[in-house]
Design a protein around this motif. Structure first.
Motif, mmCIF file in Angstrom:
data_model
loop_
_atom_site.group_PDB
_atom_site.id
_atom_site.type_symbol
_atom_site.label_atom_id
_atom_site.label_comp_id
_atom_site.label_asym_id
_atom_site.label_seq_id
_atom_site.Cartn_x
_atom_site.Cartn_y
_atom_site.Cartn_z
ATOM 1 N N ARG A 158 0.827 -1.217 0.000
ATOM 2 C CA ARG A 158 0.000 0.000 0.000
ATOM 3 C C ARG A 158 0.856 1.259 0.000
ATOM 4 N NH1 ARG A 158 -2.941 1.575 4.273
ATOM 5 N NH2 ARG A 158 -1.054 1.141 5.435
ATOM 6 N N ILE A 159 1.938 1.283 0.795
ATOM 7 C CA ILE A 159 2.826 2.450 0.833
ATOM 8 C C ILE A 159 3.537 2.622 -0.507
ATOM 9 C CG2 ILE A 159 4.932 3.364 1.887
ATOM 10 C CD1 ILE A 159 3.926 2.169 4.553
ATOM 11 N N ARG A 160 3.928 1.520 -1.125
ATOM 12 C CA ARG A 160 4.561 1.592 -2.450
ATOM 13 C C ARG A 160 3.611 2.195 -3.481
ATOM 14 N NH1 ARG A 160 5.116 -4.040 -4.739
ATOM 15 N NH2 ARG A 160 3.131 -3.548 -5.748
ATOM 16 N N GLU A 161 2.350 1.836 -3.423
ATOM 17 C CA GLU A 161 1.385 2.270 -4.438
ATOM 18 C C GLU A 161 0.770 3.634 -4.139
ATOM 19 O OE1 GLU A 161 0.958 0.822 -7.224
ATOM 20 O OE2 GLU A 161 1.968 -1.088 -6.845
ATOM 21 N N TYR A 162 0.489 3.901 -2.855
ATOM 22 C CA TYR A 162 -0.256 5.116 -2.511
ATOM 23 C C TYR A 162 0.368 5.929 -1.379
ATOM 24 C CZ TYR A 162 -4.113 3.391 -5.409
ATOM 25 O OH TYR A 162 -4.899 2.968 -6.457
ATOM 26 N N GLY A 163 1.550 5.535 -0.927
ATOM 27 C CA GLY A 163 2.145 6.247 0.190
ATOM 28 C C GLY A 163 1.359 6.012 1.470
ATOM 29 N N ARG A 164 1.436 6.970 2.386
ATOM 30 C CA ARG A 164 0.710 6.871 3.653
ATOM 31 C C ARG A 164 -0.590 7.669 3.630
ATOM 32 N NH1 ARG A 164 2.876 4.337 7.851
ATOM 33 N NH2 ARG A 164 5.020 3.588 7.652
ATOM 34 N N SER A 165 -1.034 8.013 2.429
ATOM 35 C CA SER A 165 -2.279 8.752 2.285
ATOM 36 C C SER A 165 -3.491 7.834 2.452
ATOM 37 C CB SER A 165 -2.355 9.411 0.903
ATOM 38 O OG SER A 165 -1.327 10.382 0.757
ATOM 39 N N VAL A 166 -4.508 8.358 3.120
ATOM 40 C CA VAL A 166 -5.782 7.671 3.246
ATOM 41 C C VAL A 166 -6.833 8.560 2.598
ATOM 42 C CG1 VAL A 166 -7.506 6.734 4.840
ATOM 43 C CG2 VAL A 166 -5.067 6.538 5.383
ATOM 44 N N TYR A 167 -7.366 8.119 1.473
ATOM 45 C CA TYR A 167 -8.339 8.922 0.731
ATOM 46 C C TYR A 167 -9.656 9.019 1.503
ATOM 47 C CZ TYR A 167 -5.236 8.514 -3.297
ATOM 48 O OH TYR A 167 -4.164 8.578 -4.141
ATOM 49 N N THR A 168 -10.277 10.173 1.377
ATOM 50 C CA THR A 168 -11.470 10.464 2.163
ATOM 51 C C THR A 168 -12.654 10.750 1.253
ATOM 52 O OG1 THR A 168 -9.968 11.523 3.743
ATOM 53 C CG2 THR A 168 -12.326 11.832 4.094
ATOM 54 N N ARG A 169 -13.729 9.994 1.443
ATOM 55 C CA ARG A 169 -14.965 10.207 0.696
ATOM 56 C C ARG A 169 -16.067 10.607 1.676
ATOM 57 N NH1 ARG A 169 -11.509 8.683 -2.836
ATOM 58 N NH2 ARG A 169 -11.557 6.657 -3.898
ATOM 59 N N GLY A 170 -16.856 11.603 1.301
ATOM 60 C CA GLY A 170 -17.994 11.998 2.128
ATOM 61 C C GLY A 170 -19.234 11.236 1.696
ATOM 62 N N VAL B 76 -8.772 3.948 2.316
ATOM 63 C CA VAL B 76 -9.936 4.819 2.109
ATOM 64 C C VAL B 76 -10.767 4.825 3.394
ATOM 65 C CG1 VAL B 76 -12.090 5.149 0.826
ATOM 66 C CG2 VAL B 76 -10.048 4.353 -0.375
ATOM 67 N N VAL B 77 -11.288 6.007 3.756
ATOM 68 C CA VAL B 77 -12.294 6.110 4.810
ATOM 69 C C VAL B 77 -13.448 6.944 4.270
ATOM 70 C CG1 VAL B 77 -10.773 5.800 6.800
ATOM 71 C CG2 VAL B 77 -11.099 8.087 5.846
ATOM 72 N N MET B 78 -14.653 6.725 4.817
ATOM 73 C CA MET B 78 -15.841 7.409 4.311
ATOM 74 C C MET B 78 -16.645 8.012 5.453
ATOM 75 S SD MET B 78 -17.049 5.178 0.984
ATOM 76 C CE MET B 78 -17.388 3.634 1.805
ATOM 77 N N PRO B 79 -16.218 9.159 5.973
ATOM 78 C CA PRO B 79 -17.008 9.835 7.017
ATOM 79 C C PRO B 79 -18.381 10.240 6.503
ATOM 80 C CG PRO B 79 -14.779 10.740 6.884
ATOM 81 C CD PRO B 79 -14.965 9.868 5.681
ATOM 82 N N ASN B 80 -19.303 10.417 7.430
ATOM 83 C CA ASN B 80 -20.694 10.667 7.088
ATOM 84 C C ASN B 80 -20.986 12.154 6.928
ATOM 85 O OD1 ASN B 80 -23.563 10.447 6.891
ATOM 86 N ND2 ASN B 80 -23.480 8.567 8.087
ATOM 87 N N LEU B 81 -21.636 12.510 5.816
ATOM 88 C CA LEU B 81 -22.079 13.885 5.582
ATOM 89 C C LEU B 81 -23.595 14.014 5.620
ATOM 90 C CD1 LEU B 81 -19.758 14.999 2.622
ATOM 91 C CD2 LEU B 81 -19.546 15.617 5.034
#
Length: 348
Positions: free
Chosen positions: A42-54, A290-295
């Protein structure tokens, strides 16, 4: 065990027997090795980023009767609601001001929202927020409907297959067809969406062989996103009182999928955080990105109850974002508020 994991790390396909061996025999030491390898990929492909979707849960009406689901048609105790187009746009606007650049419209299979209504909402969001990505999660639709949504501006579509094991699928999805579910996923790929599939973990009577069916199907489908979450019982369903799925089993499968499909977008689901206070963090440590907080408006969140004990039903959108940002940071990762597209996807 290490040999099987290394084979997966080397981008070699495992056969059914090897997947079964891995799932049935993994001990604590092997699980940590699996986690380390998944994290490396995962770090090789996307680094330490965690994408965020609302995520905006805009209707809890549903025509289907999935046995495990709290918003199933036959749950007469469900407090039903629908958001208007204006309310959905308000949620997107509030999310945009908080930094979100990708939104997920999720709902039950609600016939009230005709293609015309859905297309109107898609176009309105894309006109107001043209730099944002839009994901739909509306259940099974015809090829023509899905194509119209895509042409209106939708970028992604989430449709968990729930289980690729035919007997299990029939048991928990009355009057539904696994073949139809799979065909809908293939249709989404053909149209050009970033496609999300996924499955439940810990359903009563689910076996290792059933999980292997899921892995083999995903290997063939090659979706851009995969959602894997624990079964959590709901009081007003036929599965009331059943034992919930385990975090350990979920994160094991997350790590396997990360190694099997290195570039996949892999959520640490809200259900993981609902079944265990540090469940989402565990998911991220095992390869999720990926995380998906609630909007959704706070006055309807508790009504979108697919399972018992859903977290963050009373937090304002800003609180949700701050809360998850702190948790992600505490384990050495960082939220990425960009669109967060799959690395290989380009709109047709």
């Amino acid at each position: 065990m290490k040999t099987v994991i290394d084979k997966l790390c080397d981008n070699q396909s495992l056969n059914r027997e090897e997947f079964e061996y891995l799932l049935d025999n993994i001990d604590d030491k092997s699980l940590e090795y699996l986690r380390e390898k998944a994290d490396e990929v995962r770090i090789r492909e996307y680094g330490r980023s965690v994408y965020t979707r609302g995520i905006i849960e805009f209707t809890n009406y549903c025509k289907q009767n999935c046995v495990y689901c709290g918003i199933r048609h036959d749950n007469k105790k469900a407090d039903r609601y629908r958001l208007s187009a204006e309310e959905i746009l308000d949620c997107c606007d509030a999310g945009y001001k908080l930094g979100y650049r990708t939104f997920v419209l999720q709902g039950g299979e609600d016939p009230y929202y005709t293609d015309e209504k859905i297309i109107e909402v898609i176009r309105a969001i894309k006109k107001a927020l043209p730099d944002c990505a839009l994901t739909l999660s509306l259940g099974e639709k015809s090829f023509n409907s899905l194509k119209q949504y895509y042409e209106a501006g939708a970028d992604r579509y989430l449709l968990r297959h729930e289980t690729a094991a035919l007997v299990l699928y029939k048991k928990y999805h009355p009057n539904m067809s696994l073949e139809s579910r799979k065909q809908c996923l293939w249709n989404l790929k053909k149209i050009g969406y970033q496609v999300g599939a996924g499955f439940l973990v810990g359903l009563p009577k689910q076996t290792t062989k059933d999980y292997v069916e899921d892995l083999m199907f995903l290997k063939k489908l090659q979706p851009e996103m995969i959602g894997i979450g624990p079964f959590i019982a709901h009081d007003n369903t036929p599965l009331e009182g059943e034992v919930n799925g385990s975090v350990r089993q979920v994160v094991t499968l997350l790590a396997i999928v990360r190694l099997m499909l290195p570039k996949v977008l892999l959520p640490a689901t809200t259900a993981l955080g609902s079944v265990d206070p540090i469940g989402r963090e565990q998911g991220i440590r095992f390869g999720a990105n990926v995380v998906m907080p609630n909007l959704s408006p706070t006055n309807v969140r508790a009504k979108y109850a697919l399972y018992n004990g859903k977290i963050c039903v009373s937090d304002e959108a800003a609180q949700c974002r701050k809360h998850i940002e702190g948790k992600v940071s505490d384990i050495g990762y960082s939220l990425d508020m960009s669109r967060g597209d799959h690395k290989n996807w380009r709109r047709l």
